[in-house]
Design a protein around this motif. Sequence first.
Motif, PDB file in Angstrom:
ATOM      1  N   VAL A   1     -13.741 -63.079 119.141  1.00  0.00           N
ATOM      2  CA  VAL A   1     -14.400 -63.778 118.031  1.00  0.00           C
ATOM      3  C   VAL A   1     -15.475 -62.892 117.424  1.00  0.00           C
ATOM      4  O   VAL A   1     -15.584 -62.775 116.197  1.00  0.00           O
ATOM      5  CB  VAL A   1     -14.983 -65.128 118.503  1.00  0.00           C
ATOM      6  CG1 VAL A   1     -15.963 -65.689 117.498  1.00  0.00           C
ATOM      7  CG2 VAL A   1     -13.874 -66.121 118.769  1.00  0.00           C
ATOM      8  N   TYR A   2     -16.255 -62.247 118.257  1.00  0.00           N
ATOM      9  CA  TYR A   2     -17.332 -61.381 117.773  1.00  0.00           C
ATOM     10  C   TYR A   2     -16.774 -60.268 116.878  1.00  0.00           C
ATOM     11  O   TYR A   2     -17.249 -60.057 115.752  1.00  0.00           O
ATOM     12  CB  TYR A   2     -18.091 -60.792 118.960  1.00  0.00           C
ATOM     13  CG  TYR A   2     -19.146 -59.801 118.571  1.00  0.00           C
ATOM     14  CD1 TYR A   2     -20.353 -60.214 118.018  1.00  0.00           C
ATOM     15  CD2 TYR A   2     -18.933 -58.439 118.740  1.00  0.00           C
ATOM     16  CE1 TYR A   2     -21.318 -59.287 117.645  1.00  0.00           C
ATOM     17  CE2 TYR A   2     -19.887 -57.511 118.377  1.00  0.00           C
ATOM     18  CZ  TYR A   2     -21.082 -57.942 117.832  1.00  0.00           C
ATOM     19  OH  TYR A   2     -22.029 -57.028 117.459  1.00  0.00           O
ATOM     20  N   PHE A   3     -15.760 -59.556 117.370  1.00  0.00           N
ATOM     21  CA  PHE A   3     -15.223 -58.437 116.602  1.00  0.00           C
ATOM     22  C   PHE A   3     -14.448 -58.893 115.367  1.00  0.00           C
ATOM     23  O   PHE A   3     -14.502 -58.238 114.325  1.00  0.00           O
ATOM     24  CB  PHE A   3     -14.362 -57.533 117.484  1.00  0.00           C
ATOM     25  CG  PHE A   3     -15.178 -56.687 118.414  1.00  0.00           C
ATOM     26  CD1 PHE A   3     -16.042 -55.720 117.926  1.00  0.00           C
ATOM     27  CD2 PHE A   3     -15.108 -56.866 119.785  1.00  0.00           C
ATOM     28  CE1 PHE A   3     -16.817 -54.945 118.773  1.00  0.00           C
ATOM     29  CE2 PHE A   3     -15.878 -56.100 120.649  1.00  0.00           C
ATOM     30  CZ  PHE A   3     -16.729 -55.135 120.146  1.00  0.00           C
ATOM     31  N   VAL A   4     -13.770 -60.014 115.462  1.00  0.00           N
ATOM     32  CA  VAL A   4     -13.034 -60.509 114.302  1.00  0.00           C
ATOM     33  C   VAL A   4     -13.999 -60.976 113.213  1.00  0.00           C
ATOM     34  O   VAL A   4     -13.753 -60.750 112.024  1.00  0.00           O
ATOM     35  CB  VAL A   4     -12.042 -61.628 114.711  1.00  0.00           C
ATOM     36  CG1 VAL A   4     -11.501 -62.359 113.509  1.00  0.00           C
ATOM     37  CG2 VAL A   4     -10.899 -61.039 115.511  1.00  0.00           C
ATOM     38  N   ILE A   5     -15.098 -61.592 113.596  1.00  0.00           N
ATOM     39  CA  ILE A   5     -16.083 -62.014 112.591  1.00  0.00           C
ATOM     40  C   ILE A   5     -16.689 -60.801 111.898  1.00  0.00           C
ATOM     41  O   ILE A   5     -16.866 -60.794 110.673  1.00  0.00           O
ATOM     42  CB  ILE A   5     -17.167 -62.917 113.205  1.00  0.00           C
ATOM     43  CG1 ILE A   5     -16.588 -64.301 113.469  1.00  0.00           C
ATOM     44  CG2 ILE A   5     -18.388 -63.028 112.299  1.00  0.00           C
ATOM     45  CD1 ILE A   5     -17.548 -65.269 114.123  1.00  0.00           C
ATOM     46  N   ILE A   6     -16.996 -59.755 112.647  1.00  0.00           N
ATOM     47  CA  ILE A   6     -17.546 -58.541 112.027  1.00  0.00           C
ATOM     48  C   ILE A   6     -16.524 -57.905 111.078  1.00  0.00           C
ATOM     49  O   ILE A   6     -16.844 -57.555 109.942  1.00  0.00           O
ATOM     50  CB  ILE A   6     -17.995 -57.531 113.109  1.00  0.00           C
ATOM     51  CG1 ILE A   6     -19.236 -58.059 113.802  1.00  0.00           C
ATOM     52  CG2 ILE A   6     -18.246 -56.158 112.506  1.00  0.00           C
ATOM     53  CD1 ILE A   6     -19.691 -57.230 114.975  1.00  0.00           C
ATOM     54  N   ALA A   7     -15.274 -57.795 111.538  1.00  0.00           N
ATOM     55  CA  ALA A   7     -14.230 -57.217 110.682  1.00  0.00           C
ATOM     56  C   ALA A   7     -13.983 -58.087 109.460  1.00  0.00           C
ATOM     57  O   ALA A   7     -13.816 -57.582 108.341  1.00  0.00           O
ATOM     58  CB  ALA A   7     -12.941 -57.043 111.483  1.00  0.00           C
TER      59      ALA A   7
END
Length: 187
Positions: free
Chosen positions: A151-157
């Motif tokens: 979730v963290y990396f997908v939100i940043i991307a």
Amino acid sequence: MLFRSVTPIEMLTGKIVGLGSVGLLQIAIWLSVGFAGLIYVFALSVNPFLLILSLAYFILGFLLFASMMGAVGAISGSMRESQQLIPIFTFPAIAPMLFMQVLITEPEGTLSMFFSMFPLTSPVAMLIRMGVSDVPLYQIAVSLFILMVSVYFVIIASARLFRVGLLMYGKRPAIGEIVRYMKTGQR
């Protein structure tokens, strides 16, 4: 004006949190009415730990899919174009339902373990497994950790793609441009 006062990640997160809160309120109303009726009619007891885990998987799953859908919407030029890309992300979400018999009959099998740890399928698969067997606590913890990191990396991307989509409004970005802006995080 809005784009100058908030960052793309704040804007995308605000949209996701707002829609997620409405969804949670709606589900809370349905569940409270349903449980009140079931408890009144039947002597039903609900495991509070399972309810908390269901809520955690719902929230994390919603954040993951909402941020992916936000990214698709940001880079798509039209509604039709975004509708063509959505099945790429929604098929993994329903894959555990297609393999439900395997998940129920072999909750400790290889396919069940894969679905429980893969971020796009874990919200559904882990809840199915927890409903039919006693899943070890470490597997639940690992699944939630993988989901949170995803979730963290997908939100940043997604925020980066959201920014690119806002800056390139009306122009369809090429794959090379998208990859370049994702790496740099700016335009």
